[in-house]
Enzyme design. Sequence first.
Site, PDB file in Angstrom:
ATOM      1  CB  SER A 116      -0.926   0.007   1.221  1.00 38.20           C
ATOM      2  OG  SER A 116      -0.182  -0.107   2.426  1.00 38.20           O
ATOM      3  CG  HIS A 137      -2.921  -0.967  -2.860  1.00 35.20           C
ATOM      4  ND1 HIS A 137      -3.109   0.382  -2.602  1.00 35.20           N
ATOM      5  CD2 HIS A 137      -3.227  -1.618  -1.713  1.00 35.20           C
ATOM      6  CE1 HIS A 137      -3.498   0.522  -1.359  1.00 35.20           C
ATOM      7  NE2 HIS A 137      -3.571  -0.676  -0.796  1.00 35.20           N
ATOM      8  CD  GLU A 149      -3.126   3.236  -5.420  1.00 31.26           C
ATOM      9  OE1 GLU A 149      -3.046   4.469  -5.498  1.00 31.26           O
ATOM     10  OE2 GLU A 149      -2.958   2.609  -4.340  1.00 31.26           O
ATOM     11  CG  ASN A 187      -2.568   4.196   1.658  1.00 31.84           C
ATOM     12  OD1 ASN A 187      -3.547   4.331   2.389  1.00 31.84           O
ATOM     13  ND2 ASN A 187      -2.160   3.016   1.237  1.00 31.84           N
TER      14      ASN A 187
END
Length: 295
Positions: A116, A137, A149, A187
């Site tokens: 992540s 991800h 992702e 993130n």
Amino acid sequence: MNVSVIGAGTMGNGIAHVFAQNGYKVNLIDVSEAALEKAIATITRNLDRQVSKGSITEEIKQSTLQNISSHSSLGAISHSQLVVEAATENEAIKLSIFKQLDEIAPEGCILASNTSSISITKIAAVTSRPELVIGMHFMNPVPVMKLVEIINGYATDAKVTATITELSKKLGKVPCVVNDYPGFIANRILMPMINEAIYSLYEGVAGVEEIDTVMKLGMAHPMGPLQLADFIGLDVCLSILQVLHNGFGNPKYAPCPLLVNMVTARKLGVKSGEGFYVYTAGSKDLVVSPRFGNQ
């Protein structure tokens, strides 16, 4: 396509579940036999829930389970066309795993990481096939969340990106391709929001429930940022913020001291039974931790 998933934890078993349900033969690999047994039990429970809701048939449940084989050795990847690493979010561990994968995986096998936040370029650099290394991800819970992702490392081949993009669609997911910079997109945007929510609590601006309610009702978020942090794991949030802070050198990414203290005290959220809220097995009630009761 034969797929191997490294790591039988929350993300690994979810990834194995999704591949297997969509007809792929999956090798689920973990050094811990107990973790593998727990993973198969979790997948079975989740499939049972899908059957009870009518989203899949009993036949699909059985074929999904039959598509998964569990292994405690990386040697199981020797005939895979794709390996998805879903080990703990720790750079040293991931680099060590990818060095081993590169030695064992057959020529042409794509090596993907579910990281992540850790640099795909850095992971790829420990292999002899950086053009075949990519980020994949998934979001938690994997069987439910639609987003994947996809992260291009510096050397990732465009054909590999296209292959993983199409594969994600075949899994019923929505792929979003991004480039390899700290935090990627998910993130890089999410963690500063969570960190700011923790700072707001730390500075006494508002209490846990008030902060989460504002974001749920005011911004239409399905879950408030403090509850979400508990769900992700406060240790994971801290690790990602440290990656962002180190990667950009910008103080705006510095983890809140309250978050650091909570992780040090092993108040990690759902996984430890307490974070900003207290979690009791079998209860769905959201109870603020006594530590923050008078905020």
